[in-house]
Design a protein around this motif. Structure first.
Motif, PDB file in Angstrom:
ATOM      1  N   PHE A  69       0.823  -1.213   0.000  1.00 53.91           N
ATOM      2  CA  PHE A  69       0.000   0.000   0.000  1.00 53.91           C
ATOM      3  C   PHE A  69       0.854   1.259   0.000  1.00 53.91           C
ATOM      4  O   PHE A  69       0.457   2.286   0.540  1.00 53.91           O
ATOM      5  CB  PHE A  69      -0.937  -0.016   1.211  1.00 53.91           C
ATOM      6  CG  PHE A  69      -1.866  -1.198   1.205  1.00 53.91           C
ATOM      7  CD1 PHE A  69      -3.017  -1.177   0.434  1.00 53.91           C
ATOM      8  CD2 PHE A  69      -1.578  -2.341   1.931  1.00 53.91           C
ATOM      9  CE1 PHE A  69      -3.875  -2.275   0.402  1.00 53.91           C
ATOM     10  CE2 PHE A  69      -2.420  -3.439   1.915  1.00 53.91           C
ATOM     11  CZ  PHE A  69      -3.580  -3.397   1.148  1.00 53.91           C
ATOM     12  N   ASN A  70       2.042   1.188  -0.637  1.00 53.71           N
ATOM     13  CA  ASN A  70       2.933   2.351  -0.603  1.00 53.71           C
ATOM     14  C   ASN A  70       2.504   3.460  -1.566  1.00 53.71           C
ATOM     15  O   ASN A  70       3.128   4.508  -1.612  1.00 53.71           O
ATOM     16  CB  ASN A  70       4.396   1.948  -0.813  1.00 53.71           C
ATOM     17  CG  ASN A  70       4.651   1.321  -2.161  1.00 53.71           C
ATOM     18  OD1 ASN A  70       3.788   1.282  -3.023  1.00 53.71           O
ATOM     19  ND2 ASN A  70       5.861   0.818  -2.334  1.00 53.71           N
ATOM     20  N   GLN A  71       1.441   3.223  -2.310  1.00 54.56           N
ATOM     21  CA  GLN A  71       0.772   4.265  -3.091  1.00 54.56           C
ATOM     22  C   GLN A  71      -0.711   4.168  -2.772  1.00 54.56           C
ATOM     23  O   GLN A  71      -1.263   3.064  -2.691  1.00 54.56           O
ATOM     24  CB  GLN A  71       1.005   4.068  -4.585  1.00 54.56           C
ATOM     25  CG  GLN A  71       2.445   4.215  -5.000  1.00 54.56           C
ATOM     26  CD  GLN A  71       2.638   3.914  -6.469  1.00 54.56           C
ATOM     27  OE1 GLN A  71       1.693   3.672  -7.215  1.00 54.56           O
ATOM     28  NE2 GLN A  71       3.885   3.929  -6.899  1.00 54.56           N
ATOM     29  N   MET A  74      -3.197   1.804  -4.414  1.00 56.24           N
ATOM     30  CA  MET A  74      -3.072   0.374  -4.162  1.00 56.24           C
ATOM     31  C   MET A  74      -4.160  -0.133  -3.217  1.00 56.24           C
ATOM     32  O   MET A  74      -4.424  -1.337  -3.169  1.00 56.24           O
ATOM     33  CB  MET A  74      -1.678   0.048  -3.637  1.00 56.24           C
ATOM     34  CG  MET A  74      -0.592   0.364  -4.657  1.00 56.24           C
ATOM     35  SD  MET A  74       1.072   0.242  -3.981  1.00 56.24           S
ATOM     36  CE  MET A  74       1.513  -1.389  -4.574  1.00 56.24           C
ATOM     37  N   ALA A  75      -4.812   0.775  -2.501  1.00 57.44           N
ATOM     38  CA  ALA A  75      -5.913   0.388  -1.616  1.00 57.44           C
ATOM     39  C   ALA A  75      -7.238   0.307  -2.370  1.00 57.44           C
ATOM     40  O   ALA A  75      -8.207  -0.269  -1.866  1.00 57.44           O
ATOM     41  CB  ALA A  75      -6.040   1.379  -0.459  1.00 57.44           C
ATOM     42  N   TYR A  76      -7.274   0.867  -3.569  1.00 53.09           N
ATOM     43  CA  TYR A  76      -8.509   0.861  -4.351  1.00 53.09           C
ATOM     44  C   TYR A  76      -8.858  -0.566  -4.758  1.00 53.09           C
ATOM     45  O   TYR A  76      -8.000  -1.348  -5.148  1.00 53.09           O
ATOM     46  CB  TYR A  76      -8.390   1.773  -5.559  1.00 53.09           C
ATOM     47  CG  TYR A  76      -8.264   3.245  -5.187  1.00 53.09           C
ATOM     48  CD1 TYR A  76      -8.493   3.697  -3.885  1.00 53.09           C
ATOM     49  CD2 TYR A  76      -7.922   4.182  -6.136  1.00 53.09           C
ATOM     50  CE1 TYR A  76      -8.384   5.034  -3.557  1.00 53.09           C
ATOM     51  CE2 TYR A  76      -7.808   5.535  -5.812  1.00 53.09           C
ATOM     52  CZ  TYR A  76      -8.041   5.948  -4.528  1.00 53.09           C
ATOM     53  OH  TYR A  76      -7.939   7.278  -4.208  1.00 53.09           O
ATOM     54  N   THR A  95     -13.928  -0.881  -0.711  1.00 49.84           N
ATOM     55  CA  THR A  95     -15.026  -1.391   0.103  1.00 49.84           C
ATOM     56  C   THR A  95     -14.776  -0.996   1.547  1.00 49.84           C
ATOM     57  O   THR A  95     -13.730  -1.324   2.109  1.00 49.84           O
ATOM     58  CB  THR A  95     -15.132  -2.924  -0.025  1.00 49.84           C
ATOM     59  OG1 THR A  95     -15.309  -3.252  -1.412  1.00 49.84           O
ATOM     60  CG2 THR A  95     -16.297  -3.461   0.788  1.00 49.84           C
ATOM     61  N   ARG A  96     -15.737  -0.286   2.130  1.00 48.30           N
ATOM     62  CA  ARG A  96     -15.582   0.163   3.515  1.00 48.30           C
ATOM     63  C   ARG A  96     -15.835  -0.977   4.494  1.00 48.30           C
ATOM     64  O   ARG A  96     -16.772  -1.744   4.337  1.00 48.30           O
ATOM     65  CB  ARG A  96     -16.582   1.291   3.809  1.00 48.30           C
ATOM     66  CG  ARG A  96     -16.275   2.569   3.103  1.00 48.30           C
ATOM     67  CD  ARG A  96     -17.312   3.622   3.424  1.00 48.30           C
ATOM     68  NE  ARG A  96     -17.219   4.032   4.824  1.00 48.30           N
ATOM     69  CZ  ARG A  96     -17.325   5.284   5.236  1.00 48.30           C
ATOM     70  NH1 ARG A  96     -17.524   6.262   4.372  1.00 48.30           N
ATOM     71  NH2 ARG A  96     -17.230   5.575   6.512  1.00 48.30           N
ATOM     72  N   ALA A  97     -15.000  -1.038   5.514  1.00 50.44           N
ATOM     73  CA  ALA A  97     -15.222  -1.908   6.669  1.00 50.44           C
ATOM     74  C   ALA A  97     -15.391  -0.954   7.843  1.00 50.44           C
ATOM     75  O   ALA A  97     -14.405  -0.529   8.445  1.00 50.44           O
ATOM     76  CB  ALA A  97     -14.046  -2.849   6.876  1.00 50.44           C
ATOM     77  N   VAL A 116      -5.618  -2.842   5.541  1.00 48.11           N
ATOM     78  CA  VAL A 116      -5.335  -1.410   5.508  1.00 48.11           C
ATOM     79  C   VAL A 116      -6.526  -0.634   6.075  1.00 48.11           C
ATOM     80  O   VAL A 116      -7.671  -1.054   5.930  1.00 48.11           O
ATOM     81  CB  VAL A 116      -4.998  -0.957   4.062  1.00 48.11           C
ATOM     82  CG1 VAL A 116      -6.169  -1.179   3.112  1.00 48.11           C
ATOM     83  CG2 VAL A 116      -4.510   0.457   4.006  1.00 48.11           C
ATOM     84  N   ALA A 117      -6.211   0.474   6.737  1.00 49.25           N
ATOM     85  CA  ALA A 117      -7.243   1.347   7.295  1.00 49.25           C
ATOM     86  C   ALA A 117      -6.819   2.795   7.062  1.00 49.25           C
ATOM     87  O   ALA A 117      -5.632   3.080   6.889  1.00 49.25           O
ATOM     88  CB  ALA A 117      -7.408   1.094   8.791  1.00 49.25           C
TER      89      ALA A 117
END
Length: 152
Positions: A69-71, A74-76, A95-97, A116-117
């Motif tokens: 997740f260094n960009q 990347m979380a998308y 997607t939200r948690a 990731v958060a």
């Protein structure tokens, strides 16, 4: 408010309930960053104060997955830990948690509920220390000013 001699009553509400209370006119203002909203628009029913201070939010991970997740992009497409009721300008891309608080997000990371958060820098560091969890600030999510958002 004290300087202006305006009587106030403080309300401590969970985030989602506070947002609803603001929309219904049950409370008069909250504290937000325009950067949290799509196109930085806080809403047509609101005005904002001058900036109070700056806040920085990160995509936070456990150290062993930080490179994934260094960009921010990347979380998308991923499951991302978020606080229920918080606005995220890009929440249509992941997607939200939803959890109740930043504290619960750090616990969720530690338990592997998600990789990731999104958490404000100092809050992430505080809760990581409190819960004895090593974290990494993998990439920047938002950085911007905090303002008071008032009902028109």
């Amino acid at each position: 408010m004290m300087q202006a001699a305006i009587p106030t009553e403080t309300s401590y509400l969970p985030v989602k309930r506070a947002v609803t209370a603001l929309e219904l006119g049950q409370i008069d203002f909250d504290v937000v960053s325009p950067n949290w909203f799509k196109d930085k628009i806080i809403g047509v029913d609101y005005v904002s104060s001058v900036p109070l201070f700056e806040v920085t939010e990160y995509f936070v991970t456990l150290p062993n997955v930080a490179v994934e997740f260094n960009q921010a992009e990347m979380a998308y497409g991923q499951l991302v830990g978020t606080v229920a009721g918080y606005a995220y300008f890009d929440d249509d891309k992941f997607t939200r948690a939803d959890f109740l608080s930043e504290s619960e997000l750090v616990k969720g990371l530690a338990k592997g509920r998600f990789k990731v958060a999104i958490i404000e820098e100092r809050a992430a560091q505080y809760w990581a220390e409190k819960h004895q969890t090593s974290i990494a600030l993998a990439s920047l999510h938002t950085k911007g000013d905090i303002v008071i958002r008032l009902r028109k």
